[in-house]
Design a protein around this motif. Structure first.
Motif, PDB file in Angstrom:
ATOM      1  N   ILE A 202      59.984  36.645  39.866  1.00  0.00           N
ATOM      2  CA  ILE A 202      59.922  37.377  41.131  1.00  0.00           C
ATOM      3  C   ILE A 202      59.085  38.653  40.980  1.00  0.00           C
ATOM      4  O   ILE A 202      59.099  39.307  39.921  1.00  0.00           O
ATOM      5  N   PHE A 203      58.349  38.985  42.035  1.00  0.00           N
ATOM      6  CA  PHE A 203      57.522  40.196  42.112  1.00  0.00           C
ATOM      7  C   PHE A 203      57.828  40.918  43.419  1.00  0.00           C
ATOM      8  O   PHE A 203      58.191  40.288  44.417  1.00  0.00           O
ATOM      9  N   LEU A 204      57.633  42.239  43.409  1.00  0.00           N
ATOM     10  CA  LEU A 204      57.661  42.999  44.645  1.00  0.00           C
ATOM     11  C   LEU A 204      56.489  43.961  44.664  1.00  0.00           C
ATOM     12  O   LEU A 204      55.932  44.306  43.614  1.00  0.00           O
ATOM     13  N   VAL A 205      56.094  44.338  45.855  1.00  0.00           N
ATOM     14  CA  VAL A 205      55.023  45.314  46.049  1.00  0.00           C
ATOM     15  C   VAL A 205      55.607  46.518  46.764  1.00  0.00           C
ATOM     16  O   VAL A 205      56.302  46.378  47.777  1.00  0.00           O
ATOM     17  N   ARG A 206      55.345  47.695  46.218  1.00  0.00           N
ATOM     18  CA  ARG A 206      55.824  48.933  46.813  1.00  0.00           C
ATOM     19  C   ARG A 206      54.694  49.970  46.722  1.00  0.00           C
ATOM     20  O   ARG A 206      54.217  50.278  45.618  1.00  0.00           O
ATOM     21  N   ASN A 207      54.253  50.462  47.871  1.00  0.00           N
ATOM     22  CA  ASN A 207      53.182  51.464  47.918  1.00  0.00           C
ATOM     23  C   ASN A 207      51.947  51.031  47.124  1.00  0.00           C
ATOM     24  O   ASN A 207      51.330  51.819  46.393  1.00  0.00           O
ATOM     25  N   GLY A 208      51.598  49.763  47.246  1.00  0.00           N
ATOM     26  CA  GLY A 208      50.394  49.247  46.622  1.00  0.00           C
ATOM     27  C   GLY A 208      50.517  48.872  45.167  1.00  0.00           C
ATOM     28  O   GLY A 208      49.544  48.413  44.558  1.00  0.00           O
ATOM     29  N   THR A 209      51.702  49.067  44.565  1.00  0.00           N
ATOM     30  CA  THR A 209      51.923  48.742  43.158  1.00  0.00           C
ATOM     31  C   THR A 209      52.695  47.442  43.027  1.00  0.00           C
ATOM     32  O   THR A 209      53.691  47.235  43.726  1.00  0.00           O
ATOM     33  N   LEU A 210      52.241  46.568  42.140  1.00  0.00           N
ATOM     34  CA  LEU A 210      52.923  45.306  41.866  1.00  0.00           C
ATOM     35  C   LEU A 210      53.963  45.545  40.775  1.00  0.00           C
ATOM     36  O   LEU A 210      53.639  46.030  39.690  1.00  0.00           O
ATOM     37  N   ILE A 211      55.214  45.205  41.077  1.00  0.00           N
ATOM     38  CA  ILE A 211      56.340  45.472  40.176  1.00  0.00           C
ATOM     39  C   ILE A 211      57.059  44.157  39.881  1.00  0.00           C
ATOM     40  O   ILE A 211      57.265  43.335  40.784  1.00  0.00           O
ATOM     41  N   THR A 212      57.454  43.963  38.633  1.00  0.00           N
ATOM     42  CA  THR A 212      58.202  42.764  38.257  1.00  0.00           C
ATOM     43  C   THR A 212      59.124  43.088  37.083  1.00  0.00           C
ATOM     44  O   THR A 212      58.811  43.970  36.267  1.00  0.00           O
ATOM     45  N   PRO A 213      60.289  42.431  36.982  1.00  0.00           N
ATOM     46  CA  PRO A 213      61.154  42.653  35.819  1.00  0.00           C
ATOM     47  C   PRO A 213      60.415  42.352  34.519  1.00  0.00           C
ATOM     48  O   PRO A 213      59.628  41.397  34.444  1.00  0.00           O
ATOM     49  N   ASP A 214      60.639  43.175  33.505  1.00  0.00           N
ATOM     50  CA  ASP A 214      59.946  42.950  32.240  1.00  0.00           C
ATOM     51  C   ASP A 214      60.628  41.841  31.438  1.00  0.00           C
ATOM     52  O   ASP A 214      61.687  41.343  31.812  1.00  0.00           O
ATOM     53  N   VAL A 215      59.988  41.454  30.321  1.00  0.00           N
ATOM     54  CA  VAL A 215      60.449  40.274  29.598  1.00  0.00           C
ATOM     55  C   VAL A 215      61.758  40.503  28.846  1.00  0.00           C
ATOM     56  O   VAL A 215      62.322  39.560  28.289  1.00  0.00           O
ATOM     57  N   SER A 216      62.283  41.713  28.834  1.00  0.00           N
ATOM     58  CA  SER A 216      63.586  41.967  28.217  1.00  0.00           C
ATOM     59  C   SER A 216      64.712  41.920  29.239  1.00  0.00           C
ATOM     60  O   SER A 216      65.854  42.245  28.923  1.00  0.00           O
ATOM     61  N   CYS A 217      64.395  41.475  30.473  1.00  0.00           N
ATOM     62  CA  CYS A 217      65.384  41.458  31.571  1.00  0.00           C
ATOM     63  C   CYS A 217      65.987  40.078  31.793  1.00  0.00           C
ATOM     64  O   CYS A 217      66.306  39.696  32.925  1.00  0.00           O
ATOM     65  N   LEU A 229      49.844  38.457  36.695  1.00  0.00           N
ATOM     66  CA  LEU A 229      49.659  39.810  36.169  1.00  0.00           C
ATOM     67  C   LEU A 229      48.206  40.036  35.744  1.00  0.00           C
ATOM     68  O   LEU A 229      47.637  41.105  35.992  1.00  0.00           O
ATOM     69  N   THR A 230      47.600  39.028  35.143  1.00  0.00           N
ATOM     70  CA  THR A 230      46.195  39.134  34.749  1.00  0.00           C
ATOM     71  C   THR A 230      45.297  39.253  35.971  1.00  0.00           C
ATOM     72  O   THR A 230      44.400  40.108  36.033  1.00  0.00           O
ATOM     73  N   LEU A 231      45.522  38.388  36.967  1.00  0.00           N
ATOM     74  CA  LEU A 231      44.688  38.396  38.170  1.00  0.00           C
ATOM     75  C   LEU A 231      44.834  39.717  38.932  1.00  0.00           C
ATOM     76  O   LEU A 231      43.853  40.261  39.446  1.00  0.00           O
ATOM     77  N   ALA A 232      46.059  40.244  38.996  1.00  0.00           N
ATOM     78  CA  ALA A 232      46.282  41.513  39.696  1.00  0.00           C
ATOM     79  C   ALA A 232      45.534  42.651  39.000  1.00  0.00           C
ATOM     80  O   ALA A 232      44.900  43.488  39.660  1.00  0.00           O
ATOM     81  N   THR A 233      45.623  42.683  37.684  1.00  0.00           N
ATOM     82  CA  THR A 233      44.920  43.721  36.927  1.00  0.00           C
ATOM     83  C   THR A 233      43.417  43.632  37.165  1.00  0.00           C
ATOM     84  O   THR A 233      42.739  44.655  37.353  1.00  0.00           O
ATOM     85  N   GLU A 234      42.879  42.419  37.171  1.00  0.00           N
ATOM     86  CA  GLU A 234      41.453  42.231  37.419  1.00  0.00           C
ATOM     87  C   GLU A 234      41.052  42.685  38.821  1.00  0.00           C
ATOM     88  O   GLU A 234      39.926  43.143  39.037  1.00  0.00           O
ATOM     89  N   ASP A 235      41.982  42.575  39.767  1.00  0.00           N
ATOM     90  CA  ASP A 235      41.709  42.996  41.146  1.00  0.00           C
ATOM     91  C   ASP A 235      41.948  44.485  41.366  1.00  0.00           C
ATOM     92  O   ASP A 235      41.844  44.978  42.495  1.00  0.00           O
ATOM     93  N   GLY A 236      42.303  45.202  40.297  1.00  0.00           N
ATOM     94  CA  GLY A 236      42.519  46.647  40.408  1.00  0.00           C
ATOM     95  C   GLY A 236      43.855  47.030  41.008  1.00  0.00           C
ATOM     96  O   GLY A 236      44.041  48.177  41.438  1.00  0.00           O
ATOM     97  N   ILE A 237      44.806  46.102  41.029  1.00  0.00           N
ATOM     98  CA  ILE A 237      46.137  46.386  41.564  1.00  0.00           C
ATOM     99  C   ILE A 237      46.987  46.998  40.453  1.00  0.00           C
ATOM    100  O   ILE A 237      47.123  46.394  39.378  1.00  0.00           O
ATOM    101  N   PRO A 238      47.569  48.170  40.653  1.00  0.00           N
ATOM    102  CA  PRO A 238      48.452  48.739  39.628  1.00  0.00           C
ATOM    103  C   PRO A 238      49.636  47.809  39.364  1.00  0.00           C
ATOM    104  O   PRO A 238      50.237  47.267  40.302  1.00  0.00           O
ATOM    105  N   VAL A 239      49.965  47.602  38.087  1.00  0.00           N
ATOM    106  CA  VAL A 239      51.022  46.684  37.684  1.00  0.00           C
ATOM    107  C   VAL A 239      52.052  47.431  36.851  1.00  0.00           C
ATOM    108  O   VAL A 239      51.706  48.179  35.929  1.00  0.00           O
ATOM    109  N   VAL A 240      53.337  47.226  37.171  1.00  0.00           N
ATOM    110  CA  VAL A 240      54.428  47.843  36.411  1.00  0.00           C
ATOM    111  C   VAL A 240      55.450  46.761  36.080  1.00  0.00           C
ATOM    112  O   VAL A 240      55.925  46.049  36.967  1.00  0.00           O
TER     113      VAL A 240
END
Length: 309
Positions: A202-217, A229-240
């Motif tokens: 699952i992913f969510l977007v908040r204020n233009g940032t893409l957020i997803t639970p990390d792999v320790s969750c 995550l790779t495609l978002a980074t390439e598109d200049g979308i902030p990822v957390v």
């Protein structure tokens, strides 16, 4: 329900689907002691000689290998390498000759009879079958319900290993969601933090940032998750990647999920609350298109493998 195509790989050969059976006394049946992966195969039906292609086949082989290592199924890496895996997939696809996109489910079963609760040195069998690539969730807007069933933690049954028996957890949670009139569930961990769906990240977007639970969750380290995550980074979308609270989904600008059998599907409602205005948002829609294209043609990342028997 999707049915397997006529021929399956089992016991190091191609056989009729009904002939691929496991013994009732095997560990795979007694304990659900099998690990698996599912990947898409694209068929260009419009081409004169369609060459099927598999998406991130090497990563799917590696996930099988890692799942076996976590559980202790040591025979797989002794008997299988990527070359053998690719050949088996290619032969299976050629035998079934699909004319539309399909999914392939590859499974390593522990077939030792009545060995007790152990795994080291036990005999294995590898199965693969092909079925139509029909998504398991709605593609035009999902409705999710947070589940009363908690996600199995890493120190019980690790989510990063795709263990067949562990999916009882997913069945309980998704059936509860369906019984309540929703499409799927949102798993929470023991502290109430968001993990994933029954079979999707699952992913969510908040204020233009893409957020997803990390792999320790307590999530599956999904191959499609990594792709997005790779495609978002390439598109200049902030990822957390971080811990996510359930209420963050309630106030998100966008929510979507990823998975081989889910695609990149938008979410429009969580626990009876609309996500924003209830219409899939621009970032999720853009990444959905990019993901869809990457499954079929990729000249940049090396994600697409041509299957030749």
């Amino acid at each position: 329900m999707a049915n397997p195509h006529p021929y399956v790989y089992f016991g190091d050969q191609i056989v009729a689907a009904e002939a691929a059976t496991l013994g009732v006394a095997s560990s795979a049946v007694l304990y659900g002691l099998s690990v698996y992966t599912v990947f898409p195969v694209h068929v260009d039906a419009g081409a004169a000689s369609p060459a099927p292609t598999a998406f991130r086949l090497d990563d799917h082989y590696r996930r099988l290998e890692e799942s076996c290592k976590i559980i202790g199924i040591d025979q797989f890496t002794q008997e299988w390498d990527f070359g053998r895996f690719r050949t088996a997939v290619s032969t299976l696809i050629a035998q079934n000759a699909p004319r539309t996109d399909v999914f392939v489910r590859a499974t390593v079963h522990v077939v030792e009879s009545i060995p007790g609760t152990r795994v080291r040195g036990c005999a294995i069998a590898v199965s693969m079958f092909v079925y139509d690539a029909v998504p398991i969730v709605p593609q035009d807007g999902m409705r999710l319900k947070s589940s009363p069933w908690r996600r199995i933690p890493d120190n019980a049954i690790p989510s990063r290993a795709k263990v067949n028996g562990a999916y009882v957890n997913s069945v309980l949670a998704k059936q509860d969601a369906i019984d309540s009139g929703y499409d799927d569930c949102v798993f929470l961990d023991g502290n109430g933090h968001v993990c994933e769906l029954s079979a999707a990240n699952i992913f969510l977007v908040r204020n233009g940032t893409l957020i997803t639970p990390d792999v320790s969750c307590d999530i599956l380290d999904g191959i499609n998750r990594r792709t997005v995550l790779t495609l978002a980074t390439e598109d200049g979308i902030p990822v957390v990647e971080r811990t996510v609270d359930l209420t963050e989904l309630y106030i998100a600008d966008e929510v979507f999920v990823t998975g081989t059998s889910s695609g990149a599907a938008p979410v429009v409602e969580v626990d009876g609350r609309l996500v924003a205005d209830g219409i899939p948002g621009p970032i999720s829609q853009s990444l959905r298109k990019r993901h869809h294209a990457a499954l079929r043609t990729d000249d940049v990342h090396g994600w697409v493998t041509e299957l030749t028997a």
